[in-house]
Enzyme design. Structure first.
Site, PDB file in Angstrom:
ATOM      1  N   ASP A 403       0.921  -1.337   0.089  1.00  0.00           N
ATOM      2  CA  ASP A 403      -0.111  -0.059   0.015  1.00  0.00           C
ATOM      3  C   ASP A 403       0.946   1.369   0.109  1.00  0.00           C
ATOM      4  O   ASP A 403       2.062   1.166   0.398  1.00  0.00           O
ATOM      5  CB  ASP A 403      -0.785   0.002   1.185  1.00  0.00           C
ATOM      6  CG  ASP A 403      -2.150   0.687   1.029  1.00  0.00           C
ATOM      7  OD1 ASP A 403      -2.376   1.434  -0.259  1.00  0.00           O
ATOM      8  OD2 ASP A 403      -2.849   1.063   1.945  1.00  0.00           O
ATOM      9  N   GLU A 406       2.740   4.789  -4.352  1.00  0.00           N
ATOM     10  CA  GLU A 406       3.003   5.909  -5.276  1.00  0.00           C
ATOM     11  C   GLU A 406       4.312   6.470  -5.430  1.00  0.00           C
ATOM     12  O   GLU A 406       4.954   6.604  -6.551  1.00  0.00           O
ATOM     13  CB  GLU A 406       2.036   7.037  -5.082  1.00  0.00           C
ATOM     14  CG  GLU A 406       0.553   6.828  -5.535  1.00  0.00           C
ATOM     15  CD  GLU A 406       0.183   5.787  -3.996  1.00  0.00           C
ATOM     16  OE1 GLU A 406      -1.071   5.290  -4.362  1.00  0.00           O
ATOM     17  OE2 GLU A 406       0.518   6.009  -3.014  1.00  0.00           O
ATOM     18  N   ASP A 471      -8.716   4.739  -3.655  1.00  0.00           N
ATOM     19  CA  ASP A 471      -9.574   4.912  -2.667  1.00  0.00           C
ATOM     20  C   ASP A 471     -10.814   5.315  -3.128  1.00  0.00           C
ATOM     21  O   ASP A 471     -11.244   6.697  -2.887  1.00  0.00           O
ATOM     22  CB  ASP A 471      -8.934   5.834  -1.544  1.00  0.00           C
ATOM     23  CG  ASP A 471      -7.940   4.982  -0.836  1.00  0.00           C
ATOM     24  OD1 ASP A 471      -7.769   3.595  -0.834  1.00  0.00           O
ATOM     25  OD2 ASP A 471      -6.981   5.743   0.038  1.00  0.00           O
TER      26      ASP A 471
END
Length: 803
Positions: A403, A406, A471
């Site tokens: 997670d 990026e 999300d």
């Protein structure tokens, strides 16, 4: 979608398309370097490298720079092709048997052709400004553009200037200009792809100024791009994934149902949830444990990377107990190590984190606390990080969730071993995925990895990345763009993009209809994984009986379809073809289909149209031409090439099967641990208008990496043909040299015959059958001995009609 041009017009066209090319760029000379071509101009050199007949790379090397051959995306080795070079007074033609490059000497210009049709040409070529280095190209007036990674902008992204900087967009709905997974890739409706082979951040300008210009802008790095062409959409994607790598086939269990939320606070809560699925007879194959596995709350503990024993006192027993039930345990990890975590002193001492310009650990604040970021570009960091994964994998962890990759916060001032934050930002998730994938290859070579990642780069598919759409808002607005994102990513080689089913972010109260429709769509997306913030349960077992019942039926259907889903996943591993495909794959000359994303193809055989609005009773659905389509649930038939208004039922979304299809199915099981293909339901949809009647089922042990390459597989082939008054069907088996096939019981269901047959023969022997006049289905059951062919003849079946 391409404009064909005669060769006589090429020189005229060069003059037109060359307008705007750097006015100071002057051709000086060229030389052939085996199959490569080097062109010298006054301010640098061009290097043209053919990879294949349909893949060609061009690099510009400005004076004062050296050629950098290293790519983060490309894995294909260039072939030594037969090249023809023809020099004229004003131009040079450099030709493979596929792509042709025409270089105009004055004014200087480079144009690309395929089958004597102009694909694209440089416009200004390479230009350097104070802010960016750019490459620009001339576009046709009419071509539509896709790509740039994950966005929500409509299917045709032309007119947008797309930032290339992976960044999460929390709670997005029907518009998002920047998301977790950006890529420097442009796909044109003219059936070509341009990949800008450079990692640093920048922009991809898809004609935002409305002057027919495509422009790539970057802060630094390679001035390299590949032009890829195809004869069909399937061929184009095959070529692109040949260049950047094919996705390995995931473990079969990953196509089952996941239990996931943000998050399970304890071992007890996790156990109770898994047991609830089993008690409610809802199939389950994996449970994902979010951030609480290493700390009591979300702040201050990221980077601990060890079980918090107060909450998870017996993790080994938990993992073993779940495994016995057929449930894999997946753990979340992040690349951030908080300064308050147990491992901070260790990573500082070992110099494992990104630094400032003076070489000190670079720390910064973000949502979860004050942190450093692992510098995975240091070999010692990669080894340290992998050893953590290795230890837990040996413990029995079945897969990994990466997670915030990026990375979610990545200040430009941070320095990595191979460059600045802005130079590696967009490849960080890609290289993190690579780290895990290659670790499995080294230490667990008999296990297929499961790697769930939020960010990646061009070519991440070759490392087995399973990305999701971020999300997304828990709302109807969040549901609407999910097909667009997945379809776009499939065109760019990333076939497993999927959404948090039910939506992730926000939500004031539970919306049963929205939740149900999202889970019904999930049957026909690559991964079935409900996930959400915990104030509203993501798991169907915690909802009312009606919602739970509808969810159960969707999940059971998902499990029944695993033979089909696993087969189209196998096809992806061989040719790169996405599981979810735009309708224009079937009608490439139908311009209107290039704008449609709310109805799509699921493999070769299904047409799926999700319900994304509340309370609707009907929906308009276009059925692609040149075949008949059959309602998967009611068996009603529709002639292709038309739009229909179809009824919307609460039990399912509209789904249709292409005429001529064979759909292999099984009875649903509680977990794929109990899955096998010893008994198959094979649904056949004969259609006299269909161009082909074919299907297949790919089977292996679901575990072994590269099973097909190792000859540890079986493929069942199904075909049918109308011959006079008879319908002839053939079943064949292809068995790998190292695979032991099984005998099977076959329940063969022939849909929509329109009339009871006169007789049914299997291998020339008369057999019994049942024909249901109400449902118009023919049922034939027989045993299929391993390795033998089966021939079925249905006499006098020509009663089929279209409703």
């Amino acid at each position: 979608m391409r404009t064909k041009l005669s060769l006589i017009l090429i020189l005229f066209l060069i003059t037109i398309t060359a307008y705007g090319q750097s006015k100071n760029r002057i051709y000086k000379g060229h030389k052939k370097l085996k199959s490569k071509l080097e062109i010298t101009v006054n301010d640098g050199k061009y290097l043209i490298i053919p990879y294949k007949e349909k893949i060609l790379e061009t690099s510009f090397i400005p004076d004062g720079e050296t050629y950098n051959p290293n790519s983060h995306a490309v894995v294909l080795t260039p072939d030594e092709l037969d090249i023809e070079i023809v020099e004229g007074e004003s131009s040079i033609e450099y030709s493979t048997s596929g792509i042709k490059v025409v270089i105009s000497k004055e004014p200087f210009n480079i144009s690309y052709y395929y089958n004597d049709e102009l694909i694209i040409s440089e416009k200004e070529g390479y230009v350097k400004s104070q802010e960016y280095e750019t490459l620009s190209f001339s576009l046709d007036d009419s071509e539509m553009l896709f790509g740039g990674g994950a966005r929500v902008l409509g299917m045709n992204r032309r007119g947008n200037r797309l930032q290339l900087y992976n960044r999460a967009h929390y709670g997005y709905t029907t518009h998002s200009e920047l998301m977790n997974f950006t890529m420097p890739v442009v796909v044109s409706s003219k059936m070509y792809t341009i990949h800008f082979d450079n990692a640093p951040i920048g922009f991809l300008d898809l004609d935002s100024k409305k002057n027919n210009t495509l422009k790539y802008e970057t802060i630094s790095g390679r001035k390299t791009y590949q032009v890829i062409v195809g004869d069909t959409w399937e061929d184009l994607i095959d070529q692109y994934t040949h260049l950047t790598g094919k996705q390995p086939l995931p473990p079969r269990w990953s196509f089952g149902n996941f239990s996931s939320r943000f998050g399970y606070h304890s071992e007890q809560e996790t156990r109770e949830t898994v047991n609830k699925f089993i008690e409610d007879s809802i199939p389950l194959d994996a449970v994902i444990i979010d951030i609480y596995w290493f700390g009591p709350d979300i702040f201050g503990h990221m980077g601990n990377l060890e079980f918090f024993k107060d909450s998870f006192p017996t993790p080994q027993k938990m993992i073993d107990d779940f495994k016995e039930k057929g449930v894999k345990t997946i753990l979340v990890t992040e690349p951030f190590v908080l300064t308050t975590s147990k491992r901070w002193d260790e990573v500082v001492e070992k110099k494992l984190v990104a630094t400032d310009k003076d070489g000190n650990p670079f720390t910064f604040d973000f949502y979860f606390g004050n942190t450093g970021l692992l510098d995975i570009y240091k070999p010692e960091t990669r080894e340290w990080f992998w050893n953590i994964y290795k230890d837990f994998t040996e413990m029995g962890i079945g897969g990994w969730w990466g997670d915030l990759g990026e990375p979610e916060v990545h200040p430009s001032e941070a320095q990595h071993a191979t460059g600045s934050a802005d130079e590696v930002h967009n490849i960080y998730g890609h290289d993190w995925t690579k780290l895990i994938y290659e670790g499995y290859q080294k230490d667990f070579p008999e296990q297929r990895p499961f790697i769930l990642m939020r960010a990646g780069y061009s070519g991440s598919q070759r490392y087995g990345i399973i990305p999701w759409t971020g999300d997304v808002s828990r709302s109807w607005g969040g549901l609407k763009p999910q097909t667009e994102i997945s379809l776009q990513m499939g065109l760019q080689g990333i076939a497993y993009m999927h959404s948090d089913l039910g939506g992730f972010a926000g939500g004031d109260k539970f919306e049963p209809e929205m939740y149900t429709r999202w889970l019904q769509y999930g049957v026909f997306q690559p991964i079935y994984r409900p996930h959400a913030q915990e104030h509203i349960a993501s798991e169907p077992v915690f909802h009312d009986d009606t919602t739970k019942s509808l969810a159960r039926e969707s999940i059971k259907l998902r499990y029944s379809l695993i033979p089909y889903i696993y087969t189209i996943a196998f096809d992806n591993s061989q040719s790169g073809i996405p599981l979810m495909r735009p309708m224009f794959f079937m009608e490439p000359d139908n311009d209107s289909l290039y704008l449609i994303s709310d109805t799509y193809l699921w493999g070769d055989n299904f047409l799926v149209s999700p319900v994304t609005d509340p309370g609707i009773k009907e929906k308009k659905v276009y059925m692609p031409a040149n075949t008949t389509w059959f309602d998967f649930y009611s068996n009603k038939s529709y002639m292709g090439g038309k739009e229909y208004t179809v009824a919307v039922e609460k039990e399912h979304i509209p789904v249709f099967v292409k005429g001529g299809s064979f759909i292999p199915m099984v009875k649903p099981v509680q977990s794929t641990k109990f899955y096998n293909t010893k008994e198959l339901d094979i649904h056949y949809y004969p259609d006299p208008t269909a161009l082909e009647h074919q299907g297949k089922l790919y089977d292996d042990d679901g575990i072994t990496p590269m099973a097909y390459k190792k000859d540890e597989y079986e493929i069942l082939y199904f075909s049918g043909m109308f011959e006079g008054e008879n319908l002839n069907i053939e079943f064949k088996s292809e068995v790998g040299a190292n695979y032991k096939p099984v005998d099977r019981k076959i329940n063969f269901i022939v849909n929509k015959l329109g009339i009871s047959p006169k007789d049914v023969l299997i291998n020339d022997k008369q057999v019994s059958y049942d024909y249901d006049i109400i449902t118009d289905k023919l049922y034939i059951s027989f045993n299929w001995k391993a390795g033998k062919n089966i021939n079925i003849k249905i006499k006098q079946p020509r009663g089929q009609i279209t409703d």
